[in-house]
Design an enzyme around this catalytic site. Structure first.
Site, short mmCIF file in Angstrom:
data_model
loop_
_atom_site.label_atom_id
_atom_site.label_comp_id
_atom_site.label_asym_id
_atom_site.label_seq_id
_atom_site.Cartn_x
_atom_site.Cartn_y
_atom_site.Cartn_z
N SER A 56 -69.24 47.32 33.25
CA SER A 56 -70.27 47.60 32.40
C SER A 56 -71.29 46.55 32.20
CB SER A 56 -69.87 47.99 30.96
OG SER A 56 -70.82 49.17 30.42
N GLU A 63 -89.57 43.04 31.61
CA GLU A 63 -89.99 44.17 31.90
C GLU A 63 -89.14 45.45 31.45
OE1 GLU A 63 -91.42 41.31 34.74
OE2 GLU A 63 -89.46 42.05 34.28
N SER A 64 -88.22 45.01 30.70
CA SER A 64 -87.21 45.66 30.05
C SER A 64 -85.75 45.72 30.54
CB SER A 64 -87.72 47.32 30.15
OG SER A 64 -86.51 47.89 29.27
N HIS A 69 -72.72 51.41 34.45
CA HIS A 69 -71.45 51.64 33.98
C HIS A 69 -70.66 52.27 35.24
CE1 HIS A 69 -67.89 51.40 31.40
NE2 HIS A 69 -67.80 52.73 32.01
N CYS A 84 -91.51 48.55 32.63
CA CYS A 84 -92.74 48.58 32.05
C CYS A 84 -93.66 47.79 32.73
CB CYS A 84 -92.96 48.51 30.67
SG CYS A 84 -92.28 46.54 30.20
N GLN A 173 -50.87 42.04 45.79
CA GLN A 173 -51.98 42.11 44.75
C GLN A 173 -53.25 41.55 45.24
OE1 GLN A 173 -49.25 39.65 42.42
NE2 GLN A 173 -48.95 38.16 44.18
N HIS A 204 -46.30 25.61 31.57
CA HIS A 204 -45.22 24.93 32.61
C HIS A 204 -44.46 23.97 32.07
CE1 HIS A 204 -48.59 26.72 35.24
NE2 HIS A 204 -47.38 27.51 35.71
N ASP A 228 -48.36 29.29 41.64
CA ASP A 228 -49.52 28.45 41.26
C ASP A 228 -48.76 26.81 41.42
OD1 ASP A 228 -48.75 30.08 38.12
OD2 ASP A 228 -48.06 27.70 38.95
N GLU A 248 -41.41 32.52 46.52
CA GLU A 248 -42.55 33.11 46.21
C GLU A 248 -42.98 34.19 47.16
OE1 GLU A 248 -46.00 34.80 45.04
OE2 GLU A 248 -45.22 33.25 43.46
N ASP A 279 -39.34 37.72 49.12
CA ASP A 279 -39.12 38.34 47.84
C ASP A 279 -38.03 37.92 47.23
OD1 ASP A 279 -38.84 42.02 47.14
OD2 ASP A 279 -38.57 40.19 45.70
N GLY A 280 -38.06 37.57 45.57
CA GLY A 280 -37.04 36.89 45.00
C GLY A 280 -35.90 37.98 44.80
N ASP A 301 -46.22 40.22 35.32
CA ASP A 301 -45.82 41.13 34.33
C ASP A 301 -45.16 42.10 35.20
OD1 ASP A 301 -49.03 40.73 33.07
OD2 ASP A 301 -47.16 40.01 32.12
N PRO A 305 -45.13 43.78 42.61
CA PRO A 305 -44.07 43.29 43.15
C PRO A 305 -43.09 42.50 42.15
CG PRO A 305 -46.00 41.89 43.24
CD PRO A 305 -46.37 43.31 42.66
#
Ligand code: SAM
Length: 437
Positions: A56, A63-64, A69, A84, A173, A204, A228, A248, A279-280, A301, A305
């Site tokens: 959004s 001019e306005s 959205h 305007c 991701q 960390h 990271d 990772e 893949d861990g 979170d 993955p």
């Protein structure tokens, strides 16, 4: 003489590119450019990204305004072009149609403020003209672009510069490096804040040093996730370490952080590091039993993955891969954000390691929703982080390494559990105590 004070074009852009419809930085740029193309003087722009999706925003012009959205899930954007004066807003319309890749649209133009229906008031024009001249610098306008990380009930919004340094949809991701005014450059995965330059040390230092000092002689460490590079940076400060294995899943995260977050991702070439892009969850399934002193799960979170990084099977495999006196800890969500995942994880760890062998270390990360976050431990032997005795050694290390969060008091304090957290955990236990490994 125009018969109306303003011109309003209501636009429905349809079948647009859903990715663009969800890209706050791209939409802000396109909307500002659409105004400038039509010769407008931009005063400021305010844009918000909503997670999981939608943008959004409004560009205020002399001019306005131009407003939008979006519903990325429909490839749809509702746009208002209100102008305007002599400005031709259809130029903005054409620009946006192209920019959004709209395959269809409808537009309704209406005159606003019919002069026949209005009566003019007399007032001093000079002060107005004075103000208008201040805004005559076309390049100067304040940008308000907001990034919001939220669940259904609460959100954390960060104002960012609109600059996007890295934006790649990986097989796992969406990986982005953006820049916020207050916390500097930051890594966002699927629109969730992962780490920022200004507060990464909170996370960390607390994911690494408490476990290292609790163990006291850790040589072989496994890190799952942590793309990271912040966790390995801190672990490799400990001279006694012989080997760190990092697994990772997403190489794009490592690439983005090495290039744009070098303050964090500066240990990937360390001789003691074995870096695996894998893949861990699969890795730990095949890990040799009793091979690690410490296992750190620095995962995102429990979605995408990382969902499997919260399962009983995964932590059972971690338990088996730990040496007899091994310590495991994991990014444990928050008792104030995602309470269900927080509580379920602790029950899983208690079920596997034992009722009093799954302590929680609470600490603060300002850029995580609620700011209150935790690591959840699994203690295989008797090395319990609550009962450290080497405070002097901890403080000496903290000082010698210029640590900005961790010290002996913080270590001990982080394992103090507030009553509401005890209640939260106890409340659930009676329902799920049947779940055993
Ligand atoms: N501090 C962050 C947090 O609290 O959410 C975590 C940071 S770290 C960047 C999380 C990393 O876990 C990401 O790079 C992600 O790609 C990685 N990851 C997620 N699932 C994984 C899996 N199954 N195996 C290995 N790494 C995984």
């Amino acid at each position: 003489m125009s018969t109306a004070l303003g011109n309003h074009i209501l636009v429905e852009f349809m079948n647009c590119d859903p990715h663009i419809m969800n890209d706050v930085a791209a939409i802000e740029k396109d909307m500002v450019a659409a105004a400038q193309k039509a010769g407008a003087t931009v005063i400021n722009s305010t844009f918000h990204h909503f997670s999981p999706y939608g943008v959004s925003g409004v560009v205020v012009i002399q001019e306005s305004h131009l407003a939008i959205h979006t519903w990325p899930e429909y490839g749809y954007a509702a746009v208002d072009l209100f102008t305007c004066g002599e400005m031709d807003a259809w130029i903005s319309f054409d620009w946006l149609k192209e920019a959004f890749g709209a395959k269809s649209y409808s537009a309704l133009e209406m005159k606003r403020g019919s002069v026949k229906l209005l009566q003019r008031n007399d007032f001093d024009m000079t002060s107005m003209r004075q103000k208008a001249s201040e805004w005559s610098n076309p390049d100067f306008y304040t940008r308000n672009v907001w990034f919001t990380d939220k669940d259904d009930m609460q959100a954390l919004s960060l104002r960012f510069t609109g600059e996007v340094f890295y934006d790649v949809q990986s097989p796992f991701q969406r990986v982005r490096i953006i820049e916020s005014y207050k916390y500097g450059k930051m890594l966002a995965l699927d629109d969730m804040v992962m780490t920022t330059i200004q507060d990464e040390f909170h996370y960390h230092e607390m994911i690494s040093h408490p476990a290292m000092f609790t163990h006291g002689n850790a040589k072989n460490i496994l890190v799952i996730g942590g793309g990271d590079g912040g966790s390995i940076r801190e672990i490799l400060r400990h001279e006694g370490v012989e080997k760190v294995t990092m697994v990772e899943i997403d190489g794009e995260v490592i690439k983005a952080c090495k290039e744009f977050l070098p303050e964090i991702a500066n240990s990937f070439d360390h001789p003691k590091l074995e870096l695996l892009v894998d893949d861990g969850i699969e890795f730990i399934k095949n890990a040799k039993p009793e091979s690690y002193d410490i296992i750190i799960v620095d995962g995102s979170d429990p979605v995408g993955p990382a969902e499997g990084l919260f399962s009983v099977e995964f932590y059972t495999n971690c338990y088996n891969a730990l040496k007899k006196d091994g310590i495991m800890l994991a990014q444990g969500e928050s008792p104030k954000f995602n309470e269900k995942a927080f509580t379920e994880l602790n029950h899983t760890l208690q079920g596997i390691f034992g009722e009093n062998k799954a302590p929680i270390s609470l600490f603060f990360v300002p850029t995580y929703p609620t700011g209150m976050w935790c690591f959840q431990y699994g203690i295989k032997g008797d090395k319990h982080p609550k009962y450290v005795t080497n405070e002097a050694e901890i403080d000496a290390f903290s000082e010698a390494n210029g640590l900005r969060y961790y010290n002996a008091d913080v270590h001990k304090g982080s394992f103090a559990t507030p009553n509401f957290v005890k209640t939260l955990l106890n409340k659930e236990i009676c329902q799920t105590s049947t779940r055993t490994v």
